[in-house]
Design an enzyme around this catalytic site. Structure first.
Site, PDB file in Angstrom:
ATOM      1  CG  PHE A   1      -1.785  15.785   1.423  1.00 34.58           C
ATOM      2  CD1 PHE A   1      -2.810  14.918   1.789  1.00 34.58           C
ATOM      3  CD2 PHE A   1      -1.411  15.855   0.088  1.00 34.58           C
ATOM      4  CE1 PHE A   1      -3.456  14.129   0.830  1.00 34.58           C
ATOM      5  CE2 PHE A   1      -2.048  15.069  -0.868  1.00 34.58           C
ATOM      6  CZ  PHE A   1      -3.079  14.211  -0.486  1.00 34.58           C
TER       7      PHE A   1
ATOM      8  CG  ASP B   1      -4.373   9.854   6.142  1.00 37.58           C
ATOM      9  OD1 ASP B   1      -3.500  10.413   6.807  1.00 37.58           O
ATOM     10  OD2 ASP B   1      -5.399  10.440   5.768  1.00 37.58           O
TER      11      ASP B   1
ATOM     12  CE  LYS C   1       0.189  11.364   5.539  1.00 33.94           C
ATOM     13  NZ  LYS C   1      -0.837  12.240   4.945  1.00 33.94           N
TER      14      LYS C   1
ATOM     15  CD  GLU D   1      -2.725   1.638   0.677  1.00 29.79           C
ATOM     16  OE1 GLU D   1      -2.464   1.650  -0.535  1.00 29.79           O
ATOM     17  OE2 GLU D   1      -3.814   2.007   1.135  1.00 29.79           O
TER      18      GLU D   1
ATOM     19  NE  ARG E   1      -1.230   8.820  -9.540  1.00 31.44           N
ATOM     20  CZ  ARG E   1      -1.968   8.513  -8.475  1.00 31.44           C
ATOM     21  NH1 ARG E   1      -1.392   8.052  -7.400  1.00 31.44           N
ATOM     22  NH2 ARG E   1      -3.277   8.658  -8.488  1.00 31.44           N
TER      23      ARG E   1
HETATM   24  P1  IMP Z   1      -6.885   6.125   4.556  1.00 30.82           P
HETATM   25  O1  IMP Z   1      -8.061   5.281   4.213  1.00 30.82           O
HETATM   26  O2  IMP Z   1      -7.297   7.372   5.280  1.00 30.82           O
HETATM   27  O3  IMP Z   1      -5.825   5.380   5.317  1.00 30.82           O
HETATM   28  O4  IMP Z   1      -6.351   6.683   3.210  1.00 30.82           O
HETATM   29  C1  IMP Z   1      -5.328   6.142   2.572  1.00 30.82           C
HETATM   30  C2  IMP Z   1      -5.209   6.717   1.182  1.00 30.82           C
HETATM   31  O5  IMP Z   1      -5.283   8.141   1.181  1.00 30.82           O
HETATM   32  C3  IMP Z   1      -3.839   6.370   0.706  1.00 30.82           C
HETATM   33  O6  IMP Z   1      -3.876   5.116   0.063  1.00 30.82           O
HETATM   34  C4  IMP Z   1      -3.503   7.530  -0.188  1.00 30.82           C
HETATM   35  O7  IMP Z   1      -3.881   7.238  -1.500  1.00 30.82           O
HETATM   36  C5  IMP Z   1      -4.302   8.698   0.349  1.00 30.82           C
HETATM   37  N1  IMP Z   1      -3.439   9.588   1.152  1.00 30.82           N
HETATM   38  C6  IMP Z   1      -3.389   9.718   2.478  1.00 30.82           C
HETATM   39  N2  IMP Z   1      -2.467  10.618   2.873  1.00 30.82           N
HETATM   40  C7  IMP Z   1      -1.904  11.067   1.736  1.00 30.82           C
HETATM   41  C8  IMP Z   1      -0.842  11.998   1.453  1.00 30.82           C
HETATM   42  O8  IMP Z   1      -0.208  12.604   2.338  1.00 30.82           O
HETATM   43  N3  IMP Z   1      -0.550  12.170   0.138  1.00 30.82           N
HETATM   44  C9  IMP Z   1      -1.196  11.535  -0.880  1.00 30.82           C
HETATM   45  N4  IMP Z   1      -2.175  10.655  -0.655  1.00 30.82           N
HETATM   46  C10 IMP Z   1      -2.527  10.409   0.627  1.00 30.82           C
END
Ligand code: IMP
Length: 197
Positions: free
Chosen positions: A163, A113, A141, A109, A176
């Site tokens: 971010f 976050d 994170k 992954e 990217r």
């Molecule tokens: P989660 O479900 O909140 O854990 O979200 C995870 C997804 O959010 C990751 O797979 C990323 O694609 C996106 N994401 C979270 N933080 C960042 C960041 O700092 N930069 C870019 N994408 C992020």
């Protein structure tokens, strides 16, 4: 690349740091799977590396080249942030091509976050009865976590509320292809209340 780099206010993980960490990670994963004698399952099938598109694209490409045992690859695409940044529901946009029943699976992954995306995917995968299921995000994170999640391997832990973009990570599909992970200058950041350099 000039057009992209001028938007970066701070490099959080340089290309060299990333390269070194992924080499370590590759050794760790190789040792674990080979030591367990489980670099293949009971039917002789290799570990299945599952990349979560699109964010894990670059990490997965680098990581698999540091693994010193046979693997197979598959991908799923999940959308968790409706417009790219605001947390929303998790949707599987593209599912696996193969069955994972009885297989040793390692999910690759990009970023954990809140943890909702990975939690959802892990739950869906466990229902398909893999022999083993582990996860390996590039970036964790922990301060953002909303659900409990265990990660077998982690590339980097980010303790600041940032971010990040680059190395596969985007904002609105951009950045990217930067070879490092960085934070945008505030003037390049869409106005979504996210942290900048
Ligand atoms: P989660 O479900 O909140 O854990 O979200 C995870 C997804 O959010 C990751 O797979 C990323 O694609 C996106 N994401 C979270 N933080 C960042 C960041 O700092 N930069 C870019 N994408 C992020």
């Amino acid at each position: 690349m000039k057009d992209l780099t001028k938007a970066i206010g701070r490099i959080v993980f340089s290309a060299e740091e990333i390269e070194n960490r992924i080499k370590q990670l590759g050794r760790e994963i190789t040792n674990d799977y080979c030591r367990r004698g489980a670099a293949q399952d009971a039917k002789g099938r290799p570990i299945l590396m599952v990349g979560i598109l699109k964010g894990a694209l670059v990490f997965m490409a680098d990581l698999i080249r540091e693994l010193d045992f046979p693997i197979e690859c598959d991908f799923i695409a999940a959308a968790s942030y409706g417009d790219g940044i605001v947390p929303g529901e998790v949707r599987i946009l593209k599912d696996l091509n193969c069955s994972i029943a009885g297989r040793d699976v390692l999910i690759v992954e990009d970023i954990v976050d809140t943890g909702h995306t990975l939690k959802h995917i892990v739950k869906a995968f466990l229902a398909r009865s893999p022999a083993t299921l582990r996860v390996c995000p590039f970036l964790d994170k922990p301060y953002r976590r909303e659900v409990e999640l265990s990660t077998a391997y982690v590339g980097f832990v980010l303790l600041e509320n940032l971010f990040v973009v680059g190395y596969g990570f985007d904002i609105g599909e951009k950045y990217r292809n930067l070879p490092y992970v960085g934070v945008l200058k505030s003037e390049y950041m869409p106005d979504q209340g996210l942290s900048t350099a």
